[in-house]
Design a protein around this motif. Structure first.
Motif, PDB file in Angstrom:
ATOM      1  N   SER A 245       0.811  -1.217   0.000  1.00  0.00           N
ATOM      2  CA  SER A 245       0.000   0.000   0.000  1.00  0.00           C
ATOM      3  C   SER A 245       0.844   1.268   0.000  1.00  0.00           C
ATOM      4  N   THR A 246       2.106   1.169   0.448  1.00  0.00           N
ATOM      5  CA  THR A 246       2.959   2.368   0.496  1.00  0.00           C
ATOM      6  C   THR A 246       3.992   2.402  -0.627  1.00  0.00           C
ATOM      7  N   TRP A 247       4.313   1.240  -1.201  1.00  0.00           N
ATOM      8  CA  TRP A 247       5.286   1.180  -2.294  1.00  0.00           C
ATOM      9  C   TRP A 247       4.588   1.483  -3.612  1.00  0.00           C
ATOM     10  N   ASN A 248       4.412   2.729  -3.937  1.00  0.00           N
ATOM     11  CA  ASN A 248       3.768   3.089  -5.199  1.00  0.00           C
ATOM     12  C   ASN A 248       4.228   4.472  -5.626  1.00  0.00           C
ATOM     13  N   SER A 249       4.063   4.746  -6.902  1.00  0.00           N
ATOM     14  CA  SER A 249       4.559   5.994  -7.484  1.00  0.00           C
ATOM     15  C   SER A 249       3.729   7.208  -7.086  1.00  0.00           C
ATOM     16  N   LEU A 250       2.612   6.996  -6.388  1.00  0.00           N
ATOM     17  CA  LEU A 250       1.806   8.135  -5.947  1.00  0.00           C
ATOM     18  C   LEU A 250       2.542   8.945  -4.886  1.00  0.00           C
ATOM     19  N   ASP A 251       3.472   8.295  -4.186  1.00  0.00           N
ATOM     20  CA  ASP A 251       4.340   8.988  -3.240  1.00  0.00           C
ATOM     21  C   ASP A 251       5.739   9.023  -3.841  1.00  0.00           C
ATOM     22  N   PRO A 252       6.206  10.156  -4.354  1.00  0.00           N
ATOM     23  CA  PRO A 252       7.478  10.208  -5.073  1.00  0.00           C
ATOM     24  C   PRO A 252       8.711  10.026  -4.184  1.00  0.00           C
ATOM     25  N   SER A 253       8.536   9.955  -2.873  1.00  0.00           N
ATOM     26  CA  SER A 253       9.683   9.777  -1.985  1.00  0.00           C
ATOM     27  C   SER A 253       9.688   8.363  -1.416  1.00  0.00           C
ATOM     28  N   PRO A 254      10.610   7.489  -1.877  1.00  0.00           N
ATOM     29  CA  PRO A 254      10.674   6.134  -1.320  1.00  0.00           C
ATOM     30  C   PRO A 254      11.048   6.119   0.149  1.00  0.00           C
ATOM     31  N   CYS A 255      11.549   7.237   0.670  1.00  0.00           N
ATOM     32  CA  CYS A 255      11.930   7.303   2.082  1.00  0.00           C
ATOM     33  C   CYS A 255      10.724   7.175   3.004  1.00  0.00           C
ATOM     34  N   ARG A 256       9.530   7.376   2.472  1.00  0.00           N
ATOM     35  CA  ARG A 256       8.307   7.243   3.276  1.00  0.00           C
ATOM     36  C   ARG A 256       7.650   5.879   3.083  1.00  0.00           C
ATOM     37  N   TRP A 257       8.269   5.037   2.284  1.00  0.00           N
ATOM     38  CA  TRP A 257       7.696   3.722   2.039  1.00  0.00           C
ATOM     39  C   TRP A 257       8.040   2.782   3.194  1.00  0.00           C
ATOM     40  N   ALA A 258       7.191   1.818   3.430  1.00  0.00           N
ATOM     41  CA  ALA A 258       7.381   0.868   4.532  1.00  0.00           C
ATOM     42  C   ALA A 258       8.716   0.145   4.405  1.00  0.00           C
ATOM     43  N   GLY A 259       9.491   0.132   5.491  1.00  0.00           N
ATOM     44  CA  GLY A 259      10.732  -0.616   5.554  1.00  0.00           C
ATOM     45  C   GLY A 259      11.942   0.044   4.917  1.00  0.00           C
ATOM     46  N   ILE A 260      11.780   1.258   4.382  1.00  0.00           N
ATOM     47  CA  ILE A 260      12.868   1.931   3.675  1.00  0.00           C
ATOM     48  C   ILE A 260      13.413   3.083   4.521  1.00  0.00           C
ATOM     49  N   SER A 261      14.727   3.136   4.652  1.00  0.00           N
ATOM     50  CA  SER A 261      15.398   4.285   5.276  1.00  0.00           C
ATOM     51  C   SER A 261      16.344   4.889   4.247  1.00  0.00           C
ATOM     52  N   CYS A 262      16.509   6.208   4.313  1.00  0.00           N
ATOM     53  CA  CYS A 262      17.294   6.912   3.297  1.00  0.00           C
ATOM     54  C   CYS A 262      18.338   7.821   3.930  1.00  0.00           C
ATOM     55  N   ASP A 263      19.287   8.248   3.103  1.00  0.00           N
ATOM     56  CA  ASP A 263      20.229   9.266   3.536  1.00  0.00           C
ATOM     57  C   ASP A 263      19.648  10.650   3.266  1.00  0.00           C
ATOM     58  N   LYS A 264      20.419  11.681   3.509  1.00  0.00           N
ATOM     59  CA  LYS A 264      19.909  13.043   3.357  1.00  0.00           C
ATOM     60  C   LYS A 264      19.591  13.400   1.911  1.00  0.00           C
ATOM     61  N   SER A 265      20.156  12.667   0.982  1.00  0.00           N
ATOM     62  CA  SER A 265      19.907  12.940  -0.440  1.00  0.00           C
ATOM     63  C   SER A 265      18.685  12.206  -0.975  1.00  0.00           C
ATOM     64  N   GLY A 266      18.048  11.406  -0.132  1.00  0.00           N
ATOM     65  CA  GLY A 266      16.838  10.710  -0.549  1.00  0.00           C
ATOM     66  C   GLY A 266      17.076   9.361  -1.188  1.00  0.00           C
ATOM     67  N   TYR A 267      18.286   8.790  -1.004  1.00  0.00           N
ATOM     68  CA  TYR A 267      18.585   7.484  -1.578  1.00  0.00           C
ATOM     69  C   TYR A 267      18.528   6.410  -0.492  1.00  0.00           C
ATOM     70  N   ALA A 268      18.036   5.242  -0.867  1.00  0.00           N
ATOM     71  CA  ALA A 268      17.808   4.165   0.096  1.00  0.00           C
ATOM     72  C   ALA A 268      19.120   3.636   0.651  1.00  0.00           C
ATOM     73  N   THR A 269      19.193   3.562   1.984  1.00  0.00           N
ATOM     74  CA  THR A 269      20.366   2.986   2.649  1.00  0.00           C
ATOM     75  C   THR A 269      20.034   1.669   3.341  1.00  0.00           C
ATOM     76  N   SER A 270      18.751   1.413   3.603  1.00  0.00           N
ATOM     77  CA  SER A 270      18.388   0.140   4.233  1.00  0.00           C
ATOM     78  C   SER A 270      16.985  -0.284   3.805  1.00  0.00           C
ATOM     79  N   ILE A 271      16.820  -1.588   3.694  1.00  0.00           N
ATOM     80  CA  ILE A 271      15.515  -2.221   3.475  1.00  0.00           C
ATOM     81  C   ILE A 271      15.345  -3.229   4.594  1.00  0.00           C
TER      82      ILE A 271
END
Length: 309
Positions: A245-271
């Motif tokens: 429900s959270t992994w979709n293109s309607l939210d352009p920031s993957p940092c808000r997707w379930a299970g995803i953490s990002c760095d300050k630039s918005g790139y995924a650092t952990s799943i």
């Protein structure tokens, strides 16, 4: 349990031979069928054709027959099936994309790249309001892009390169507010427009400005490269509802997707998605997450080979 109760069949990366043959009477509950990357003794791949009835199993949700030697045309879709994902890439399919593809109204992703398909994109594609990815790369498709393509408001990736599409690129693509990948290289598009009275260099300047404005509009709503990779990764997995429900293109920031953490630039650092009954195999898109430091998918139902590199 009998084969009547079979809901998932994954026989990818084996040495299967011969043609595909199924009966809707014996596998009427099948939801996922994955036959990708098999071997046939003459051409090193599974060969033959897709049975016409296979595309119309009412229970089937994912059809993956990529990297085989399947020939003939894509079967017609006569019923409003529940298919969500079709991957027939890397085959030898010929003929046209059937107009009845418009009956599969729940489709989110279509991968038909690296085939020998010809003809235009059917206008019935406007019925696919949930479509997020359309990849037709490297076929023999031609004709102008249908206006109906601009009705795909959830489309985030459109790859039409290495075909023979022609005509002008409609400014109606500005309606695709979630589009983050538009790849059109090696086609026969022109810069002129019949909808304007401008001629010569001024016409080219106006078209350039329109496309530039379109690009700026898209970038403001675009996923970054990690978001696109994660969506592609999810297309080959069965995710729990809380994740899906959270992994979709309607939210352009993957940092808000379930299970995803990002760095300050918005790139995924952990799943981190342990014990969520995630199944199927891990796709090669995982290697595109170049800043990933932690991958925790423990206690799930993953299978198959781990991606190389």
């Amino acid at each position: 349990m009998t084969i009547d109760d079979l809901t998932e069949m994954d026989v990818s990366q084996n040495d299967l031979e011969g043609n595909i043959s199924f009966s809707s009477k014996t596998i009427c509950k099948l939801e996922r069928l994955i036959f990708s990357g098999n071997v046939f003794e003459s051409n090193n791949m599974l060969n033959g054709t897709i049975p016409p009835g296979l595309a119309n199993f009412s229970s089937l949700k994912r059809l993956v027959l990529s990297h085989n030697n399947l020939s003939d045309s894509i079967p017609e879709f006569f019923v409003a099936s529940n298919l969500l994902y079709i991957d027939l890439s890397f085959n030898k399919r010929n003929g046209q994309i059937p107009q009845t593809v418009g009956n599969i109204v729940n489709l989110t992703m279509i991968n038909l790249y690296m085939n020998k398909l010809d003809g235009p994109i059917p206008r019935q594609i406007e019925n696919l309001s949930n479509l997020q990815l359309l990849n037709l790369f490297n076929n023999n498709l031609y004709g102008p892009l249908p206006f109906e393509l601009s009705e795909g408001h959830r489309l985030f990736a459109l790859d039409l390169r290495f075909n023979s599409f022609n005509g002008t690129i409609s400014t109606n693509f500005e309606n695709l507010s979630h589009l983050s990948q538009l790849i059109l290289q090696e086609n026969d598009f022109s810069c002129s427009s019949e909808e304007t009275s401008w001629e010569g260099p001024m016409n080219m300047i106006m078209n350039f400005l329109l496309l530039l404005l379109l690009a700026i509009f898209q970038l403001s709503n675009a996923l970054n490269s990690d978001g696109t990779a994660l969506l592609a990764l999810s297309s080959n997995l069965i995710l729990s509802q809380s994740v899906n429900s959270t992994w979709n293109s309607l939210d352009p920031s993957p940092c808000r997707w379930a299970g995803i953490s990002c760095d300050k630039s918005g790139y995924a650092t952990s799943i981190v998605l342990p014990a969520l009954r995630i199944s199927s195999s891990l796709g090669k898109e995982i290697v595109l997450l170049i800043r990933l430091k932690e991958l925790n998918l423990a206690a799930n139902d993953l299978s198959g080979l781990f991606p190389q590199n």
